[in-house]
Write an enzyme that holds these catalytic residues in place. Structure first.
Site, mmCIF file in Angstrom:
data_model
loop_
_atom_site.group_PDB
_atom_site.id
_atom_site.type_symbol
_atom_site.label_atom_id
_atom_site.label_comp_id
_atom_site.label_asym_id
_atom_site.label_seq_id
_atom_site.Cartn_x
_atom_site.Cartn_y
_atom_site.Cartn_z
ATOM 1 N N GLU A 189 -28.730 -17.090 18.623
ATOM 2 C CA GLU A 189 -28.717 -15.634 18.773
ATOM 3 C C GLU A 189 -29.036 -14.979 17.432
ATOM 4 O O GLU A 189 -29.438 -15.633 16.491
ATOM 5 C CB GLU A 189 -27.371 -15.182 19.342
ATOM 6 C CG GLU A 189 -27.102 -15.719 20.735
ATOM 7 C CD GLU A 189 -27.995 -15.109 21.819
ATOM 8 O OE1 GLU A 189 -27.992 -13.886 21.975
ATOM 9 O OE2 GLU A 189 -28.720 -15.870 22.495
ATOM 10 N N ARG A 190 -28.804 -13.653 17.357
ATOM 11 C CA ARG A 190 -29.193 -12.921 16.148
ATOM 12 C C ARG A 190 -28.295 -13.276 14.967
ATOM 13 O O ARG A 190 -27.079 -13.375 15.100
ATOM 14 C CB ARG A 190 -29.112 -11.419 16.387
ATOM 15 C CG ARG A 190 -30.073 -10.962 17.447
ATOM 16 C CD ARG A 190 -29.802 -9.517 17.805
ATOM 17 N NE ARG A 190 -30.459 -9.192 19.074
ATOM 18 C CZ ARG A 190 -29.905 -9.397 20.262
ATOM 19 N NH1 ARG A 190 -28.673 -9.890 20.345
ATOM 20 N NH2 ARG A 190 -30.554 -9.118 21.358
ATOM 21 N N LYS A 225 -23.188 -8.912 26.918
ATOM 22 C CA LYS A 225 -22.485 -10.194 26.820
ATOM 23 C C LYS A 225 -21.785 -10.347 25.477
ATOM 24 O O LYS A 225 -20.622 -10.724 25.400
ATOM 25 C CB LYS A 225 -23.468 -11.367 26.998
ATOM 26 C CG LYS A 225 -24.182 -11.393 28.319
ATOM 27 C CD LYS A 225 -25.113 -12.598 28.436
ATOM 28 C CE LYS A 225 -26.295 -12.577 27.486
ATOM 29 N NZ LYS A 225 -27.223 -11.450 27.677
#
Ligand SMILES: Nc1ncnc2c1ncn2[C@@H]1O[C@H](COP(=O)(O)OP(=O)(O)OP(=O)(O)O)[C@@H](O)[C@H]1O
Ligand SMILES: [Mg+2]
Length: 434
Positions: free
Chosen positions: A182-183, A156
């Site tokens: 997210e990261r 994604k």
């Protein structure tokens, strides 16, 4: 005005019950602890006339019963306008890349939704992405929404980065990126990529990544949506709005709901899942002033596409491109599940008769391929009728055709990224299926 002061009565994790004997704050107002930290708390609701239930917005751990908290009279406001462009912000609208923004700028309340949005009478305008599978199945149409759905690690983020890479260069509009839950590393990588290509100057970025608390993770989507609305309505711009990952917004809202002891609804999600989703998505729309075109990644927990949050988000989008672990395992990139990928924009009016017709044909062949695969597993390919065998072979060619190398992992794979013009894509499909 004399600042109104509250007293902390209860503390439970991120929530604090704060009593105001007179002049209570309003909902969503920001309160600051009356100490050197000036840690922000946000009014979530009232448990009775004088007690506000407030969310600790940061990782401030110094709060104790009896502490004083001061009203600010303000809700979260984020900087908008020209001075914000080229900068990176946190959920509270504080710049992360500079000490302070240069020049005069206005701020906007993130809970104040911009006026009516309607999107009437505009001819659809297609934007080319250079990614075959996307241009073909889920065309990028100005002012519309695309979702990139898939489980963990199916590609994604890479696909979103590639889209940003290809589209931001070609378009003159403003690009916004919102990183939710997210990261942290991925945010840095994106900034580096854009910096290298000198594209950072036309972007506005917002981040509340996985290390931050759920209040900030859910808020960041509203903060960046507010900025997008401003550019659309005041500057009459076309805004490209990328989000990785919108599922984390629903998830963060859910975490807050759990902290607040609300009884969960379907699938363990918060009872307000629908209104949470709808409210945000309704802001990310186009109107007569300008457009917001969004690309949103949607994480699928446990690869289960029937997850209520995933379903609810997908319903709000015009196109969904489904990435699948099975496809990724075969080494096909982008790992698109062609049969599950859908777009309401594949109509003769939007993409033209030729494109529309081709999609129908390809879907038919791919459907047939699915059923033929199980037959072949039993009797072997040689036993198929000539027609079936031809279709089977076309399907395999199509799958190969729709895979392509992307620019943003060039360093990783050592293979150069590819870009295809939309017409090349259509021609390529025609050559295979006729
Ligand atoms: N198009 C591609 N070409 C080559 N490798 C890819 C591609 N897409 C993904 N990958 C590989 O798969 C890894 C995971 O991809 P990515 O980070 O985009 O997944 P994701 O769906 O965003 O996962 P998560 O849900 O964990 O965020 C990448 O680091 C890369 O190694
Ligand atoms: Mg990702």
């Amino acid at each position: 005005m004399k600042a109104s002061v509250g007293t902390v009565r209860t503390i439970r994790g991120l929530m604090a019950g704060i009593e105001f004997t007179d002049d209570p704050p309003r909902l969503q107002e920001i309160l600051l602890t009356d100490d050197a930290a000036q840690a922000p708390f946000q009014v979530h609701s009232f448990t009775d006339e004088t007690t506000a239930l407030c969310i600790n917005m940061t990782d401030y751990r110094g709060l104790m019963k009896g502490h004083r908290v001061v009203r600010t009279g303000q809700r979260i406001e984020v900087p908008v306008g020209e001075p914000a462009i080229g900068h990176i912000f946190d959920a509270l609208g504080r710049p992360l890349d500079v000490e302070r923004l240069e020049g005069e700028y206005e701020t906007r309340d993130i809970y104040q939704v911009a006026g009516e949005t309607s999107f009437a009478g505009r001819a659809p305008e297609m934007l080319e992405t250079g990614i075959k599978v996307l241009d073909f199945f889920t065309p990028f149409v100005k002012g519309r929404k695309i979702g990139i759905i898939g489980g963990a690690g199916v590609g994604k983020t890479v696909l979103t980065m590639e889209l940003i890479h290809n589209i931001v260069q070609a378009q003159s509009g403003l690009a916004m990126f919102t990183g939710i839950g997210e990261r942290i590393r991925e945010g840095h990588e994106l900034i580096e990529t854009l910096r290298e290509r000198k594209l950072l100057g036309d972007t506005v970025m917002y981040f509340a990544q996985m290390n931050e608390n759920p209040a900030l993770r859910s808020m960041v989507a509203l903060s960046s949506a507010t900025v997008a609305e401003y550019f659309r309505d005041e500057d009459k711009r076309d805004v490209l709005f990328f989000v990785d990952n919108i599922y984390r917004y629903a998830q963060a809202r859910n975490e807050l709901s759990t902290i607040l002891d609300q009884t969960p609804a379907e699938g363990g999600y918060q009872p307000t899942l629908f209104s949470d989703t709808k409210w945000l998505q309704d802001r990310l729309t186009s109107n007569e002033n300008g457009s917001i075109t969004s690309v949103q990644t949607i994480y699928v927990p446990a690869d289960d596409l029937s997850d209520p949050a995933v379903q609810m988000i997908a319903q709000e989008l015009d196109s969904v491109i489904v990435l699948s672990r099975k496809v990724a395992e075969q080494g096909i990139r982008p790992a698109v599940d062609i049969l599950r990928t859908q777009s309401s924009l594949i109509t003769p009016e939007v993409v033209g008769e030729r494109h529309h017709h081709l999609v129908g044909q390809v879907q038919q062949i791919m459907q047939k391929y699915e059923s033929l695969k199980s037959i072949i597993a039993i009797i072997g390919e040689n036993e198929l009728s000539p027609v079936d065998r031809a279709d089977y072979s076309k399907a395999r060619k199509l799958i190969k055709f729709f895979s392509q190398q992307v620019n943003v992992v060039e360093d990783l794979t050592g293979v150069k990224g590819e870009y295809f013009r939309r017409d090349e894509t259509l021609k390529g499909v025609e050559e295979i299926i006729v």
